[in-house]
Design a protein around this motif. Structure first.
Motif, PDB file in Angstrom:
ATOM      1  N   THR A   1       0.844  -1.201   0.000  1.00  0.00           N
ATOM      2  CA  THR A   1       0.000   0.000   0.000  1.00  0.00           C
ATOM      3  C   THR A   1       0.871   1.240   0.000  1.00  0.00           C
ATOM      4  O   THR A   1       1.742   1.397   0.867  1.00  0.00           O
ATOM      5  N   ASN A   2       0.652   2.110  -0.976  1.00  0.00           N
ATOM      6  CA  ASN A   2       1.364   3.384  -1.049  1.00  0.00           C
ATOM      7  C   ASN A   2       0.408   4.491  -0.625  1.00  0.00           C
ATOM      8  O   ASN A   2      -0.496   4.878  -1.370  1.00  0.00           O
ATOM      9  N   LEU A   3       0.598   5.003   0.578  1.00  0.00           N
ATOM     10  CA  LEU A   3      -0.293   6.017   1.122  1.00  0.00           C
ATOM     11  C   LEU A   3      -0.206   7.336   0.360  1.00  0.00           C
ATOM     12  O   LEU A   3      -1.121   8.173   0.437  1.00  0.00           O
ATOM     13  N   ALA A   4       0.871   7.510  -0.413  1.00  0.00           N
ATOM     14  CA  ALA A   4       1.003   8.726  -1.218  1.00  0.00           C
ATOM     15  C   ALA A   4      -0.090   8.816  -2.284  1.00  0.00           C
ATOM     16  O   ALA A   4      -0.442   9.911  -2.730  1.00  0.00           O
ATOM     17  N   GLU A   5      -0.616   7.670  -2.692  1.00  0.00           N
ATOM     18  CA  GLU A   5      -1.653   7.655  -3.722  1.00  0.00           C
ATOM     19  C   GLU A   5      -2.950   8.306  -3.244  1.00  0.00           C
ATOM     20  O   GLU A   5      -3.816   8.646  -4.055  1.00  0.00           O
ATOM     21  N   LYS A   6      -3.086   8.477  -1.930  1.00  0.00           N
ATOM     22  CA  LYS A   6      -4.279   9.121  -1.388  1.00  0.00           C
ATOM     23  C   LYS A   6      -4.165  10.652  -1.430  1.00  0.00           C
ATOM     24  O   LYS A   6      -5.136  11.352  -1.128  1.00  0.00           O
ATOM     25  N   GLY A   7      -2.978  11.162  -1.758  1.00  0.00           N
ATOM     26  CA  GLY A   7      -2.756  12.596  -1.736  1.00  0.00           C
ATOM     27  C   GLY A   7      -2.693  13.212  -3.120  1.00  0.00           C
ATOM     28  O   GLY A   7      -2.926  12.561  -4.138  1.00  0.00           O
ATOM     29  N   ILE A   8      -2.382  14.495  -3.133  1.00  0.00           N
ATOM     30  CA  ILE A   8      -2.194  15.259  -4.359  1.00  0.00           C
ATOM     31  C   ILE A   8      -0.711  15.567  -4.474  1.00  0.00           C
ATOM     32  O   ILE A   8      -0.080  16.027  -3.519  1.00  0.00           O
ATOM     33  N   VAL A   9      -0.150  15.314  -5.649  1.00  0.00           N
ATOM     34  CA  VAL A   9       1.288  15.519  -5.829  1.00  0.00           C
ATOM     35  C   VAL A   9       1.541  16.828  -6.574  1.00  0.00           C
ATOM     36  O   VAL A   9       0.879  17.139  -7.570  1.00  0.00           O
ATOM     37  N   LYS A  10       2.485  17.609  -6.054  1.00  0.00           N
ATOM     38  CA  LYS A  10       2.866  18.882  -6.659  1.00  0.00           C
ATOM     39  C   LYS A  10       4.386  18.980  -6.689  1.00  0.00           C
ATOM     40  O   LYS A  10       5.072  18.253  -5.974  1.00  0.00           O
TER      41      LYS A  10
ATOM     42  N   ARG B   1      -5.053  13.488   7.376  1.00  0.00           N
ATOM     43  CA  ARG B   1      -3.598  13.562   7.441  1.00  0.00           C
ATOM     44  C   ARG B   1      -2.978  12.215   7.061  1.00  0.00           C
ATOM     45  O   ARG B   1      -3.558  11.149   7.286  1.00  0.00           O
ATOM     46  N   LEU B   2      -1.805  12.297   6.490  1.00  0.00           N
ATOM     47  CA  LEU B   2      -1.073  11.093   6.102  1.00  0.00           C
ATOM     48  C   LEU B   2      -0.390  10.502   7.338  1.00  0.00           C
ATOM     49  O   LEU B   2       0.172  11.231   8.169  1.00  0.00           O
ATOM     50  N   ARG B   3      -0.399   9.178   7.451  1.00  0.00           N
ATOM     51  CA  ARG B   3       0.178   8.488   8.611  1.00  0.00           C
ATOM     52  C   ARG B   3       1.123   7.408   8.090  1.00  0.00           C
ATOM     53  O   ARG B   3       0.698   6.466   7.417  1.00  0.00           O
ATOM     54  N   PHE B   4       2.408   7.535   8.388  1.00  0.00           N
ATOM     55  CA  PHE B   4       3.414   6.636   7.814  1.00  0.00           C
ATOM     56  C   PHE B   4       4.685   6.672   8.656  1.00  0.00           C
ATOM     57  O   PHE B   4       4.873   7.556   9.501  1.00  0.00           O
ATOM     58  N   ASN B   5       5.586   5.731   8.407  1.00  0.00           N
ATOM     59  CA  ASN B   5       6.897   5.748   9.067  1.00  0.00           C
ATOM     60  C   ASN B   5       8.029   5.336   8.130  1.00  0.00           C
ATOM     61  O   ASN B   5       9.167   5.163   8.567  1.00  0.00           O
ATOM     62  N   VAL B   6       7.717   5.145   6.840  1.00  0.00           N
ATOM     63  CA  VAL B   6       8.728   4.820   5.826  1.00  0.00           C
ATOM     64  C   VAL B   6       8.496   5.709   4.611  1.00  0.00           C
ATOM     65  O   VAL B   6       7.361   5.842   4.135  1.00  0.00           O
ATOM     66  N   VAL B   7       9.574   6.299   4.114  1.00  0.00           N
ATOM     67  CA  VAL B   7       9.519   7.075   2.873  1.00  0.00           C
ATOM     68  C   VAL B   7      10.405   6.380   1.849  1.00  0.00           C
ATOM     69  O   VAL B   7      11.568   6.061   2.127  1.00  0.00           O
ATOM     70  N   ARG B   8       9.828   6.145   0.681  1.00  0.00           N
ATOM     71  CA  ARG B   8      10.551   5.491  -0.419  1.00  0.00           C
ATOM     72  C   ARG B   8      10.756   6.503  -1.548  1.00  0.00           C
ATOM     73  O   ARG B   8       9.826   7.175  -1.966  1.00  0.00           O
ATOM     74  N   ILE B   9      11.990   6.592  -2.045  1.00  0.00           N
ATOM     75  CA  ILE B   9      12.316   7.444  -3.186  1.00  0.00           C
ATOM     76  C   ILE B   9      13.078   6.599  -4.212  1.00  0.00           C
ATOM     77  O   ILE B   9      13.966   5.826  -3.834  1.00  0.00           O
ATOM     78  N   GLN B  10      12.753   6.750  -5.489  1.00  0.00           N
ATOM     79  CA  GLN B  10      13.446   6.024  -6.548  1.00  0.00           C
ATOM     80  C   GLN B  10      13.810   6.975  -7.680  1.00  0.00           C
ATOM     81  O   GLN B  10      13.024   7.839  -8.048  1.00  0.00           O
ATOM     82  N   GLU B  11      15.016   6.785  -8.206  1.00  0.00           N
ATOM     83  CA  GLU B  11      15.473   7.580  -9.343  1.00  0.00           C
ATOM     84  C   GLU B  11      15.250   6.831 -10.653  1.00  0.00           C
ATOM     85  O   GLU B  11      15.215   5.594 -10.684  1.00  0.00           O
ATOM     86  N   ALA B  12      15.164   7.600 -11.730  1.00  0.00           N
ATOM     87  CA  ALA B  12      15.076   7.018 -13.077  1.00  0.00           C
ATOM     88  C   ALA B  12      16.500   6.674 -13.524  1.00  0.00           C
ATOM     89  O   ALA B  12      17.119   7.398 -14.309  1.00  0.00           O
TER      90      ALA B  12
ATOM     91  N   ILE C   1      13.066  11.829 -10.584  1.00  0.00           N
ATOM     92  CA  ILE C   1      12.467  10.934  -9.583  1.00  0.00           C
ATOM     93  C   ILE C   1      11.362  10.123 -10.238  1.00  0.00           C
ATOM     94  O   ILE C   1      10.395  10.674 -10.762  1.00  0.00           O
ATOM     95  N   SER C   2      11.523   8.803 -10.204  1.00  0.00           N
ATOM     96  CA  SER C   2      10.585   7.914 -10.891  1.00  0.00           C
ATOM     97  C   SER C   2       9.459   7.432  -9.999  1.00  0.00           C
ATOM     98  O   SER C   2       8.387   7.066 -10.496  1.00  0.00           O
ATOM     99  N   SER C   3       9.690   7.395  -8.692  1.00  0.00           N
ATOM    100  CA  SER C   3       8.650   6.885  -7.800  1.00  0.00           C
ATOM    101  C   SER C   3       8.846   7.412  -6.390  1.00  0.00           C
ATOM    102  O   SER C   3       9.981   7.580  -5.925  1.00  0.00           O
ATOM    103  N   ILE C   4       7.727   7.673  -5.713  1.00  0.00           N
ATOM    104  CA  ILE C   4       7.731   8.059  -4.306  1.00  0.00           C
ATOM    105  C   ILE C   4       6.676   7.228  -3.591  1.00  0.00           C
ATOM    106  O   ILE C   4       5.575   7.010  -4.116  1.00  0.00           O
ATOM    107  N   GLY C   5       7.014   6.754  -2.415  1.00  0.00           N
ATOM    108  CA  GLY C   5       6.062   5.988  -1.621  1.00  0.00           C
ATOM    109  C   GLY C   5       6.075   6.413  -0.167  1.00  0.00           C
ATOM    110  O   GLY C   5       7.134   6.748   0.385  1.00  0.00           O
ATOM    111  N   LEU C   6       4.909   6.437   0.434  1.00  0.00           N
ATOM    112  CA  LEU C   6       4.767   6.613   1.882  1.00  0.00           C
ATOM    113  C   LEU C   6       4.141   5.332   2.409  1.00  0.00           C
ATOM    114  O   LEU C   6       3.064   4.936   1.968  1.00  0.00           O
ATOM    115  N   HIS C   7       4.832   4.680   3.324  1.00  0.00           N
ATOM    116  CA  HIS C   7       4.409   3.354   3.755  1.00  0.00           C
ATOM    117  C   HIS C   7       4.360   3.264   5.279  1.00  0.00           C
ATOM    118  O   HIS C   7       5.054   4.011   5.984  1.00  0.00           O
TER     119      HIS C   7
END
Length: 487
Positions: free
Chosen positions: A348-357, A404-415, A471-477
């Motif tokens: 589950t990627n909690l970031a999908e519940k938000g708006i990205v800017k 509000r977003l609730r998480f304890n892991v942030v995932r970042i991926q580069e292209a 940045i190819s992907s971001i996740g809040l988990h």
């Protein structure tokens, strides 16, 4: 008539003008230039596996040792219940798509009936000397669509040719040809420089070996301290450096050189070669199976995952078969727990519940490089790219909507298909910094030190980068197993 002609001309010019404007508007924005060096296709596929599996198996399994002497009687090798299908099923259930077998370890005993030595399964009682572990391993993997790899130890404590440069290198190359010609496609081959202090002096013809490997199987990845395709991470703990570049200068590397372990662990941002690191570690204290040992705890395996896969590496997890020829039930159970935990955290990627800017985007809103790309399923070739002028402090953020977003892991991926770029980054939740780091690469995982956070806005700032950050992907988990504040 003249008025009609003027009207027609005006209409025609208007249509042509609008067509020209619309044609210009739909010209797609080109991708940014790559930052060299770049990964090969086989390296990209390798990186996306994330976890692969090692199988240490041989006479050491039966002699309760880690480094055999080379004097073991082949008669001790008799795994009467050997079932390579069980090995493969265990790997598949753990989410593994590549398995590597120790076809020959330092003791020199061969798990296939090599015609160049009698120190092999041919002289064992297993299947009356007619067995072939490598063939059973390959057949079982092929049936499940799993790729295979081979480890062929350079150090050989049994063969009398060891110590004679010419004779032993000819012998080693002959066995390489057997394995790479007779057992189908091999996706990774493992070379190392492990050797006892009292071993005879010998020069390994690594260049000859590498050329032969690529001639026989062009799409294979070669692993060693010096690459050329995959490098050792510099330790057997399964931990990469908190800074970890896939780039390095191969001319700075050599096999079996302990002085370069720090370089292997971190890589080199100025490196001219793409040689990503592989983290090898065993699920047990030893590499071979020992009755007295047990598998690592789930918390330990998760710690390894965050410090390998989560630091731009691939995890090579060793799972040794026992004397029966099976993966022990305790190990199978722990691997299922491990896979289940990873799925629980990251499915589950909690970031999908938000708006990205973002601070800006290359080509504007229709350029194809908008921040929405970080939430799709392609983690290589779709990405957010800021404008060329936005290189000093670009940022991308996830804004919560109704809650509000609730998480304890942030995932970042580069292209990484266009090179590794990010040198330094920071993560803020509602304006407060919660994590920071250096490299990102294929994947960077931040387990937050303060545990679960609640916030409306999560912003990632790229403080330093080689060219434009992509940045190819971001996740809040949410990791339910990560409880740093519990004593």
């Amino acid at each position: 008539m003249f008025k009609l002609w003027c009207t027609l001309c005006t209409s025609t010019l208007f249509l042509l003008f609008n067509f020209a404007i619309s044609s210009l508007a739909i010209v797609p924005t080109t991708p940014p230039l790559p930052i060299l060096p770049l990964p090969a296709f086989s390296q990209l596929k390798w990186q996306q596996r994330e976890i692969i599996m090692f199988f240490h198996f041989g006479v050491n399994t039966f002699s309760d040792s880690e480094w055999g002497t080379g004097k073991e009687n082949p008669a001790i090798f008799n795994p009467v219940g050997l079932d390579a299908n069980q090995w493969v099923n265990t790997a598949v259930e753990a989410g593994v798509s590549l398995m590597i077998l120790t076809a020959k370890h330092h003791d020199g005993f061969c798990l296939w009936p090599s015609k160049y030595t009698d120190h092999s399964v041919r002289k064992s009682p297993w299947k009356n000397g007619k067995g072939d572990v490598v063939q059973e391993f390959v057949n079982a993997a092929k049936a499940r669509g799993v790729d295979v790899g081979i480890y062929l130890s350079p150090w050989d404590r049994h063969d009398k040719r060891y110590g004679n440069d010419l004779q032993y290198n000819e012998y080693y190359l002959a066995q390489l040809q057997e394995l790479l010609n007779n057992y189908g496609s091999v996706r990774e081959i493992w070379f190392d420089g492990a050797k006892g202090t009292n071993a005879p002096n010998i020069s390994y013809y690594f260049s000859d070996w590498f050329y032969m490997v690529k001639e026989l199987q062009s799409s294979i990845n070669i692993f060693s301290d010096a690459g050329p395709d995959v490098r050792w991470v510099g330790n057997e703990k399964g931990f990469a450096g908190s800074t970890c570049w896939s780039t390095v200068n191969r001319t700075s590397l050599s096999i079996g050189n302990a002085s370069i372990e720090n370089l292997l662990n971190t890589g080199d941002p100025r490196g001219t070669d793409w040689v990503p690191p592989e983290c090898d570690v065993s699920i047990r204290p030893g590499w071979f199976w020992h009755k007295s040992e047990s598998p690592k705890k789930l918390s330990q395996l998760l710690e390894i995952y965050y410090n390998s896969v989560g630091r731009n590496c691939l995890l090579l997890l060793n799972v040794p078969p026992n004397t029966t020829g099976l993966i022990s039930d305790t190990d199978v159970h722990r691997l299922k727990e491990f896979r289940s935990a990873i799925d629980t955290i990251f499915s589950t990627n909690l970031a999908e519940k938000g708006i990205v800017k973002a601070s800006s985007q290359r080509g504007g809103k229709v350029g194809g490089f908008g921040p929405e790309n970080v939430l799709d399923s392609d983690h290589i070739w779709t990405y957010w790219a800021p404008r060329d002028v936005d290189v000093k402090d670009p940022w991308i953020e996830i804004r919560g909507t109704s809650e509000r977003l609730r998480f304890n892991v942030v995932r970042i991926q580069e292209a990484i298909g266009l090179g590794q770029r990010i040198k330094r980054h920071e993560i803020y939740v509602d304006g407060k910094m919660v994590a920071n780091g250096t490299t990102v690469g294929y994947k960077r995982l931040h387990r937050l030190d303060e545990g679960i956070v609640h916030g409306q806005v999560v912003r990632i700032r790229i403080r330093e980068s080689k060219g434009l950050p992509l940045i190819s992907s971001i996740g809040l988990h949410l990791d339910p197993f990560w409880l740093p504040n519990v004593q």
